[in-house]
Design a protein around this motif. Sequence first.
Motif, PDB file in Angstrom:
ATOM      1  N   GLY A 252     -24.777  55.254  35.022  1.00 22.81           N
ATOM      2  CA  GLY A 252     -25.913  55.371  35.927  1.00 22.81           C
ATOM      3  C   GLY A 252     -27.019  54.409  35.538  1.00 22.81           C
ATOM      4  O   GLY A 252     -26.799  53.369  34.920  1.00 22.81           O
ATOM      5  N   TRP A 253     -28.234  54.773  35.920  1.00 23.62           N
ATOM      6  CA  TRP A 253     -29.364  53.889  35.628  1.00 23.62           C
ATOM      7  C   TRP A 253     -29.707  53.869  34.133  1.00 23.62           C
ATOM      8  O   TRP A 253     -29.988  52.813  33.576  1.00 23.62           O
ATOM      9  N   ASP A 254     -29.696  55.035  33.508  1.00 27.99           N
ATOM     10  CA  ASP A 254     -30.065  55.116  32.096  1.00 27.99           C
ATOM     11  C   ASP A 254     -28.891  55.537  31.219  1.00 27.99           C
ATOM     12  O   ASP A 254     -29.087  56.020  30.111  1.00 27.99           O
ATOM     13  N   SER A 255     -27.660  55.363  31.701  1.00 33.40           N
ATOM     14  CA  SER A 255     -26.478  55.741  30.921  1.00 33.40           C
ATOM     15  C   SER A 255     -26.050  54.597  30.008  1.00 33.40           C
ATOM     16  O   SER A 255     -26.438  53.439  30.204  1.00 33.40           O
ATOM     17  N   LYS A 256     -25.251  54.937  29.023  1.00 36.55           N
ATOM     18  CA  LYS A 256     -24.745  53.943  28.094  1.00 36.55           C
ATOM     19  C   LYS A 256     -23.551  53.217  28.713  1.00 36.55           C
ATOM     20  O   LYS A 256     -22.744  53.812  29.412  1.00 36.55           O
ATOM     21  N   PRO A 257     -23.418  51.923  28.441  1.00 41.10           N
ATOM     22  CA  PRO A 257     -22.261  51.194  28.984  1.00 41.10           C
ATOM     23  C   PRO A 257     -20.984  51.545  28.237  1.00 41.10           C
ATOM     24  O   PRO A 257     -20.988  51.780  27.029  1.00 41.10           O
ATOM     25  N   ALA A 258     -19.880  51.557  28.949  1.00 44.76           N
ATOM     26  CA  ALA A 258     -18.584  51.830  28.329  1.00 44.76           C
ATOM     27  C   ALA A 258     -18.038  50.615  27.600  1.00 44.76           C
ATOM     28  O   ALA A 258     -17.286  50.753  26.634  1.00 44.76           O
ATOM     29  N   ASN A 259     -18.415  49.430  28.037  1.00 49.01           N
ATOM     30  CA  ASN A 259     -18.004  48.179  27.395  1.00 49.01           C
ATOM     31  C   ASN A 259     -19.102  47.146  27.614  1.00 49.01           C
ATOM     32  O   ASN A 259     -20.028  47.372  28.413  1.00 49.01           O
ATOM     33  N   PRO A 260     -19.055  46.014  26.934  1.00 49.64           N
ATOM     34  CA  PRO A 260     -20.143  45.035  27.060  1.00 49.64           C
ATOM     35  C   PRO A 260     -20.350  44.483  28.463  1.00 49.64           C
ATOM     36  O   PRO A 260     -21.454  44.045  28.803  1.00 49.64           O
ATOM     37  N   THR A 261     -19.319  44.490  29.309  1.00 48.38           N
ATOM     38  CA  THR A 261     -19.446  43.944  30.668  1.00 48.38           C
ATOM     39  C   THR A 261     -19.618  45.036  31.725  1.00 48.38           C
ATOM     40  O   THR A 261     -19.473  44.750  32.922  1.00 48.38           O
ATOM     41  N   HIS A 262     -19.927  46.242  31.312  1.00 53.41           N
ATOM     42  CA  HIS A 262     -20.055  47.366  32.242  1.00 53.41           C
ATOM     43  C   HIS A 262     -21.387  47.289  32.973  1.00 53.41           C
ATOM     44  O   HIS A 262     -22.452  47.301  32.340  1.00 53.41           O
TER      45      HIS A 262
END
Length: 407
Positions: A252-262
């Motif tokens: 989402g807007w303030d969620s953590k990325p699952a990978n560097p290109t997420h």
Amino acid sequence: MSSRITSHQLNNGLYVSGRPEPPKEKPPTMSSTAVPYTGGDIKKSGELGKMFDGPRKSGQLTSGPLRTGSMGSGNMAHASQISSHSMNRVGSLSGGVPGSTSGPLDSSASIKSRTTSMVRNNAVTHLSPDGTQSFFRSFPKLVFWSMVLLFMMGFIAAVFILAAVGNPILLIVVVVLFAIVIVAFAWNVYWDEKAVNKFVSEYPDAELRTAKDGQFVKVSGVVTCGNVPLESSFQRVPRCVYTSTSLYEYRGWDSKPANPTHRRFTWGLRSAERHAVDFYISDFQSGLRALVKTGYGARVTPYVEESVVIDINQSSKDMSPQFKRWLAERNLSSDDRVMQLKEGYIKEGSSVSVMGVVERNDNVLKIVPPPEAVPTGCRWTSCTLPTSVDGIVLRCEDSSNPDVIPV
């Protein structure tokens, strides 16, 4: 000089010559006394109990007197061998394997050991998460960068003409051509996997009986496991030849990325496990069986659908213990995230289509990866540019069918 002839009288009163025969010993008779239940205690086992100084119990088996001499020593040696063998068995059953403890088995430890052994097994091919052939991978790099250079030169020339003369025609032409190329690329990226699936499905099936050595063929048939079967990562489906488990997260807007290109507001791949091993395929056309070499690090392009087995969203935050254990085994956090776990597999008895090169060696029929990527050609019906597939193409549509009968 005469000698006296000895004679003796029989039981019926007749006299016969010769000496009487010595009386024969009667063979000892064995009693048929019932053997009592000893409960596994060696000391209660009759004569064997004497060897361990155990007291004799009433009702035990009785036998005739032991013979002396060689026969007696042989019986004692045989009894000592039986007793030593029995004690070894009792000790192994009670003590178990050295270093092991009694009680229930640790399931997490056994799962970790299976995972470690599969990772270290040379017979298993570990595929990368982006192992499928994409349109950008197969598109010639020289053509791509040449087009980029031409568009940059055309755009600079169009801007220069617009500033010097005030004529926007060239700029409009360049922008329109650039938009057409972008749309064509986006169209091919979207239909890439579907176009390859259509290419595989429309490619004619070949008969293994008439296939020549070195010929590129497509074979459809039923799967049989080889020497090293696989097990799916989460659902533990046994006897598979291909497994795939992928964990996706929504950002989402303030969620953590699952990978560097997420990117935000999209699903991103956080973890992926894909494995393949050698297996056998029984041809539908001729009934012959061939060994498909997808293990030992072979190049494989799989097209196997994955189904959602775990869905963690905003409405359902409760995780199953099995899913938490699966995350902990891979050192993945289980914090407040929106996740989906997808799994796909090809198990024994599934129907698959395999594309590869036929290899005949000493009456052994194999399907091996081709030496180079195979082009699919232009698909004019779907307006897609040519792409290519690398290695053995593995396609399955009934991997999640629970009614498949193993062979």
